[in-house]
Design a protein around this motif. Sequence first.
Motif, PDB file in Angstrom:
ATOM      1  N   ASP A 171       0.722  -1.105   0.044  1.00 23.63           N
ATOM      2  CA  ASP A 171      -0.040  -0.166   0.035  1.00 23.63           C
ATOM      3  C   ASP A 171       0.907   1.405   0.093  1.00 23.63           C
ATOM      4  O   ASP A 171       0.703   2.080  -0.781  1.00 23.63           O
ATOM      5  CB  ASP A 171      -0.940  -0.117   1.268  1.00 23.63           C
ATOM      6  CG  ASP A 171      -2.163  -0.960   1.071  1.00 23.63           C
ATOM      7  OD1 ASP A 171      -2.311  -1.474   0.127  1.00 23.63           O
ATOM      8  OD2 ASP A 171      -3.056  -0.925   1.960  1.00 23.63           O
ATOM      9  N   ASP A 174       2.520   1.993  -3.334  1.00 23.18           N
ATOM     10  CA  ASP A 174       1.592   2.306  -4.293  1.00 23.18           C
ATOM     11  C   ASP A 174       1.167   3.807  -3.940  1.00 23.18           C
ATOM     12  O   ASP A 174       1.326   4.670  -5.085  1.00 23.18           O
ATOM     13  CB  ASP A 174       0.182   1.568  -3.913  1.00 23.18           C
ATOM     14  CG  ASP A 174       0.067   0.642  -5.209  1.00 23.18           C
ATOM     15  OD1 ASP A 174       0.983   0.586  -5.873  1.00 23.18           O
ATOM     16  OD2 ASP A 174      -1.190  -0.224  -5.145  1.00 23.18           O
ATOM     17  N   HIS A 231      -5.415   6.553  -1.697  1.00 23.86           N
ATOM     18  CA  HIS A 231      -5.098   6.007  -0.313  1.00 23.86           C
ATOM     19  C   HIS A 231      -5.117   6.714   0.688  1.00 23.86           C
ATOM     20  O   HIS A 231      -5.466   7.931   0.591  1.00 23.86           O
ATOM     21  CB  HIS A 231      -3.178   5.962  -0.579  1.00 23.86           C
ATOM     22  CG  HIS A 231      -2.927   5.156  -1.810  1.00 23.86           C
ATOM     23  ND1 HIS A 231      -2.760   4.067  -1.987  1.00 23.86           N
ATOM     24  CD2 HIS A 231      -2.616   5.726  -3.156  1.00 23.86           C
ATOM     25  CE1 HIS A 231      -2.321   3.566  -3.231  1.00 23.86           C
ATOM     26  NE2 HIS A 231      -2.231   4.639  -4.020  1.00 23.86           N
ATOM     27  N   VAL A 235      -1.383   5.745   5.514  1.00 23.98           N
ATOM     28  CA  VAL A 235      -0.433   4.878   4.454  1.00 23.98           C
ATOM     29  C   VAL A 235       0.427   5.867   3.870  1.00 23.98           C
ATOM     30  O   VAL A 235       1.850   5.754   3.938  1.00 23.98           O
ATOM     31  CB  VAL A 235      -1.129   4.507   3.298  1.00 23.98           C
ATOM     32  CG1 VAL A 235      -0.469   3.907   2.173  1.00 23.98           C
ATOM     33  CG2 VAL A 235      -1.846   3.281   3.801  1.00 23.98           C
TER      34      VAL A 235
END
Lengths: 303, 122
Positions: A171, A174, A231, A235
Motif C-alpha cells: 500500500d 503504491d 490512499h 499509508v
Amino acid sequence: MNAVSALIGYAGVIGFLAPRLLLRSSWPHRAPVLAVAAWQALAMSFVVAVSVAVYEFAEPTGHEHAGVLGLLQTCGLAAVADHAHTTSADLLAVAVPAALTVLLLGVFSREVVRAHQARSRHRAVLDLVGRRSSTLRATIIEHALPAAYCLPGRCPRVVVSQGALQLLSADQLDAVLDHERAHIAGRHHLVLAAAEAFAKIFRGLPLARHVREQTGLLLEMIADDRALRCHSRDVLATAMYEMAAAKTPRGAFAAGGPNALLRLRRLLTPQHQPHPAFSGSIAAVAVTVPLLPLLAACAPSAG
Amino acid sequence: MRRLGDLEAEIMDRLWTWKRPATVREVVDDINRQRPIAYTTVMTVANILYNKGWLLRNKQGRAWLYAPVRSREAYTAALMEDALGTSEDRPAALAHFVEQMPDDEVAALRKALRAAGRRTRP
C-alpha cells in the motif's frame, strides 16, 4: 513621474511585503494549487510593474489621453498614430521591457533545457542498469538505500530502489508511486523551472527566494493530495516517515529541511478546503494582480 | 517490436551477469535460446555500446571480446548519487519523494506520527 513612483512603490510592496503576507496565511497549505498560482501571479506582477515603470520613466507623456486607448498603448497593442519622431527615450521605453521579457524567457528555456539534458543523461544509464516492472509501472534499481523519484518530461520514468521495495508495504509503495506520477502528469518540472528562472534573475529579492522555495514545497503537497485520492492518510504519512528515517551513510546525503515535517503534519491533520467563495476571490486576485501595474500607469494622474 | 535500447540493456545485462569478457557470438547464442536474433544486429549494437563508452573490447584471434567498462553496481551507485545528491546548482531535473534528513528532523517526524496515534517501527 507620479505614475513612476507609484509603480516603484507597488513593485516594492509585491517584492517585499506580499511574500510575508502570503507566508503568514494558513490557506496556501490547504489549497496548494491556488497558492502556486498566487506565487506565480506575484512574480508576474512584479515583472510587469518593473517594465511599465521603465516605460513610464522614459515616456512620461506617453499617454496623456488616459483610458482604454492609453492602456492599449501601454500594452503595445495599439499602434501609436504620431510616431514620426523616434527619440532615444522612445527606444529605451520599448527596449528595456522587451529585454526583460527576452531575459525571462531565455533563462526559463535554459533551465528547461539544462534539466532536460540532466534527465536524459540519467535516463540513459537508468535504462541499462534498471529493471522495468510492468506491474509497478516503474523502473527498479538494485540499491539498498531506499529511494523513490521520477524523471518528468518526455519519456518519463518512475524509479524506485530495491531498498524502498523492502522497506515499504504494498500500500505504501503504491501511494509513493502515485505521488511521483502526479509530478509527471502535472508537469510540475515546468512550473519549477519558471520559479527557478525568476529567482535567478531577481536574485536577492525576497519574493524571488520565496517563490522558488514555496513552489517546490507546494508542488510536493499537490502530489501528496493526488496520492490521497486513492490512499489513506495513514499509508502516505507512514511511508513518508519510513523513507525519511531509513539510515543513510553518514554525511552522504545530508540535506532535508523542514519540508517533510510540514507535509507530514499536513497529512496527519485533515485540513478542510477553503470556502469556494474564498478560493474564487483568490483566483480572481491571482488573475488581476499581473494586470494591476498597467492600470496604475494609465490612471489619469492628478499632477 | 523491441526498441534498440532494450537490446542494449539485454547485452549489458548478460555481460554483467557473466562477469567475464564475451564475444558477440556468445551473446547471440544466449539470446537465441529465447528468441531468434541476427548476429549482425547484436554486433551493431555491441559496436554502439563500445562507441558510447559502455564497453571495452580486445581482439581475441579473429573476434572481439567485449567487457563492461564499469560494474553494474558502480553505475547504480552513481545513479543514486545523482538522484539523491543535493548539489546547489542542480537543475530541477528529478523529483524525489522525500529528502534524506538529519537525525533530529527524523525524530520530529516520529513525534508527529506518535502524536497522531500512528504506530512506527522501532
